[in-house]
Design an enzyme around this catalytic site. Structure first.
Site, short mmCIF file in Angstrom:
data_model
loop_
_atom_site.label_atom_id
_atom_site.label_comp_id
_atom_site.label_asym_id
_atom_site.label_seq_id
_atom_site.Cartn_x
_atom_site.Cartn_y
_atom_site.Cartn_z
N ASN A 193 41.62 44.46 95.45
CA ASN A 193 40.81 44.02 94.31
C ASN A 193 41.61 43.91 93.00
O ASN A 193 41.23 43.15 92.11
CB ASN A 193 39.56 44.90 94.13
CG ASN A 193 39.87 46.34 93.83
OD1 ASN A 193 40.99 46.80 94.07
ND2 ASN A 193 38.90 47.06 93.32
N GLU A 242 42.33 57.55 94.38
CA GLU A 242 41.34 56.89 93.54
C GLU A 242 40.38 56.20 94.51
O GLU A 242 40.71 55.17 95.09
CB GLU A 242 42.05 55.91 92.60
CG GLU A 242 41.21 55.55 91.43
CD GLU A 242 40.84 54.10 91.46
OE1 GLU A 242 39.68 53.83 91.85
OE2 GLU A 242 41.68 53.26 91.12
N CYS A 285 36.15 49.58 91.43
CA CYS A 285 35.61 50.92 91.73
C CYS A 285 34.80 51.46 90.58
O CYS A 285 34.01 52.38 90.77
CB CYS A 285 36.76 51.89 92.02
SG CYS A 285 37.74 51.38 93.41
N GLU A 343 45.44 58.44 86.76
CA GLU A 343 46.43 57.40 86.54
C GLU A 343 46.36 56.98 85.08
O GLU A 343 45.27 56.94 84.49
CB GLU A 343 46.15 56.21 87.47
CG GLU A 343 46.25 56.62 88.94
CD GLU A 343 46.21 55.44 89.91
OE1 GLU A 343 45.25 54.66 89.86
OE2 GLU A 343 47.16 55.32 90.71
C1 SIN Z 1 39.73 49.83 90.68
O1 SIN Z 1 38.74 49.17 90.93
O2 SIN Z 1 40.23 50.54 91.54
C2 SIN Z 1 40.43 49.80 89.33
C3 SIN Z 1 39.62 49.26 88.26
C4 SIN Z 1 40.23 49.37 86.92
O3 SIN Z 1 41.38 49.78 86.74
O4 SIN Z 1 39.51 49.06 85.99
#
Ligand code: SIN
Length: 487
Positions: free
Chosen positions: A158, A257, A291, A465
């Site tokens: 993604n 994550e 996510c 992170e």
């Molecule tokens: C993710 O969906 O894993 C990362 C999303 C983000 O960094 O905003």
């Protein structure tokens, strides 16, 4: 095979980067554009022996890389950042072609990824230890921070650029080396970063990137190999748990994550227009495939209708289509399974009494396009409230009291992001503290930035992170107790 209009066609690399060399393989596999189904490239399908070679190379390269000064590593990472920015248009084109998100959003992702590289280039110079007063008159204690060693990185489709960038940047800054396994659906963005890393002067063996179709075998190898010290993974909670089990025997360190199920609360004292704008961003960024995407909208009765009307209006401006086309805001979903998941959540909610405000079907464009969808009358027992949709479905649950909303928001095993809109200062503090998540957006729908810690609680994972905390995940703490000679 479609040819991408790249300024620098050499960025479209299809081989693996192992020990500073570009290595092909006997077998290849097809990477195609989810918007059109067109083949973009035949990519090398690396096998387990290649992965073992890459681990050996990373292990051999690590001491010299760690022996460089922070400033020397920083200079290389800084060059990588500059190259990513200078080539952002090409990197975005590759990203959109393999993943589907609109070109402007893809460029945003590339710059977001580059920002992590810049951030950690700066942090490489600031890996401070500590001096502790001795526990006896003739002792002194020092704390050294040292790289954990070889890191296995497993990255998702993604954010094919930014998720690798935000793992490799702190790892390399800390003096670790890396073997990366990009998602098989989107290896090209990762390989393009590899091309730029070589140009930036990353030494042979320090960064290895292996495209392949053997997710479980690669995961198993990285998690069980004695020369790999740590795994960093972005993906589902289910796979994260498997990796942890596989890493148990060799006591791997983990940064995970994992999945989310982000609540988005709108209280009566919020501005409905601002809340709808934030909701659009939190829900429809990357077509709902992040996510941290809002998954459940809890809206207080007094503002419910105004919020729903404003969100529906904003959603009607979304333009669905091929991300390479001008003006498109919303691309396809990654594959048919993703479409089926949205369909299941919609039909389950409808069967249990929810109502459609807009959308609710596959898009007339066909393929993996789905209409941006808004539902009201959703309840906690529906699948959409329990399970991350990862697609363009905004599900609205009405509530009356703050306590009720917080209880529903926290009623999940996940705890990555949460959002709320409110103006009362006391409520802002209360709710921010009460939400069981690692990231809270207050009166904003965008929480992702390299300067802030990104990561979850509960089954959404461990580690952070980005930010000054992000490098700690790649460092060991060593206690050095020094005995002094008596005078
Ligand atoms: C993710 O969906 O894993 C990362 C999303 C983000 O960094 O905003």
């Amino acid at each position: 095979m479609s040819t991408l209009p790249l300024r620098d066609p050499t960025l479209l690399e299809t081989r693996a980067l192992i020990n500073g060399e570009w290595v092909g393989s006997a077998g290849t596999y097809v990477v195609s554009n989810p918007a059109t189904g067109q083949v973009i490239a035949q990519v090398a399908a690396m096998d387990i022996d290649h992965a073992k070679g890459a681990i050996d190379a990373a292990h051999a390269a690590q001491p010299n890389w760690a022996a460089m000064t922070g400033k020397e590593r920083a200079a290389i990472l800084r060059r990588l950042h500059d190259l990513m920015v200078a080539n952002a248009d090409d990197l975005a084109m590759i990203l959109t072609a393999e993943m589907g998100k609109p070109l402007a959003e893809a460029k945003g992702e590339v710059l977001y990824g580059a920002a992590y590289v810049e951030w950690f280039a700066e942090e490489a110079k600031r890996i401070y230890g500590d001096v502790i007063p001795g526990h006896a008159r003739n002792s002194r204690i020092m704390v050294l921070k040292q790289p954990v060693g070889v890191v296995g990185a497993i990255t998702p489709w993604n954010f094919p650029n930014a998720m690798l960038a935000r793992k490799l940047a702190p790892a390399l800054a800390a003096g670790c080396t890396m073997v990366a396994r990009p998602s098989e659906q989107t290896p090209l963005s990762a390989l393009a970063i590899g091309v730029l890393a070589c140009r930036a002067g990353v030494p042979a063996g320090v960064l290895n990137i292996l495209p392949n179709r053997r997710a479980s075998e690669f995961g198993q190898l990285l998690c069980s190999h004695p020369k790999v010290a740590k795994i960093t993974f972005t993906g589902s909670t289910r796979v994260g748990a498997i990796l942890m089990e596989q890493g148990a025997r060799t006591i791997k360190k983990f940064s995970l994550e994992l999945g989310g199920n982000a609540p988005f609360l709108v209280f009566d004292d919020a501005d409905p227009e601002a809340a709808a704008e934030g909701a659009l961003l939190a829900k429809f960024r990357n077509n709902g495939q992040t996510c941290v995407c809002a998954n459940r909208f809890y809206v207080q009765s007094g503002i419910h209708d105004a919020f729903v009307a404003a969100l529906a209006r904003h959603m009607s401006n979304l333009k669905v289509g091929d991300g390479l086309r001008e003006g498109v805001t919303t691309g396809p979903l990654i594959n048919q399974a993703a479409v089926e998941k949205v369909e299941t959540h919609v039909s389950d909610a409808l069967a249990k009494g929810a109502r459609l405000t807009i959308g609710g079907a596959r898009h007339p464009l066909g393929g993996t396009f789905y209409e941006p969808t808004l539902m009201t009358g959703v309840t906690q027992d529906m699948q959409v409230a329990r399970d991350e949709t990862f697609g363009p479905l905004a599900a609205v649950i009405r509530f009356d009291t703050e306590q009720e909303a917080i209880a529903m928001a926290n009623d999940t095993e996940f705890g990555l992001a949460g959002y709320f809109y409110a103006s009362d200062l006391s409520r802002v503090w209360r709710v921010a503290e009460a939400l069981e998540v690692g990231i809270v957006g207050v009166n904003t729908g965008l929480v992702s930035t390299e300067v802030a810690p990104f990561g979850g609680v509960k089954q959404s994972g461990m580690g952070r992170e980005g930010s000054r905390y992000g490098i700690d995940d790649y460092l060991e703490i060593k206690n050095v107790v020094i005995g002094l000679a008596a005078r």
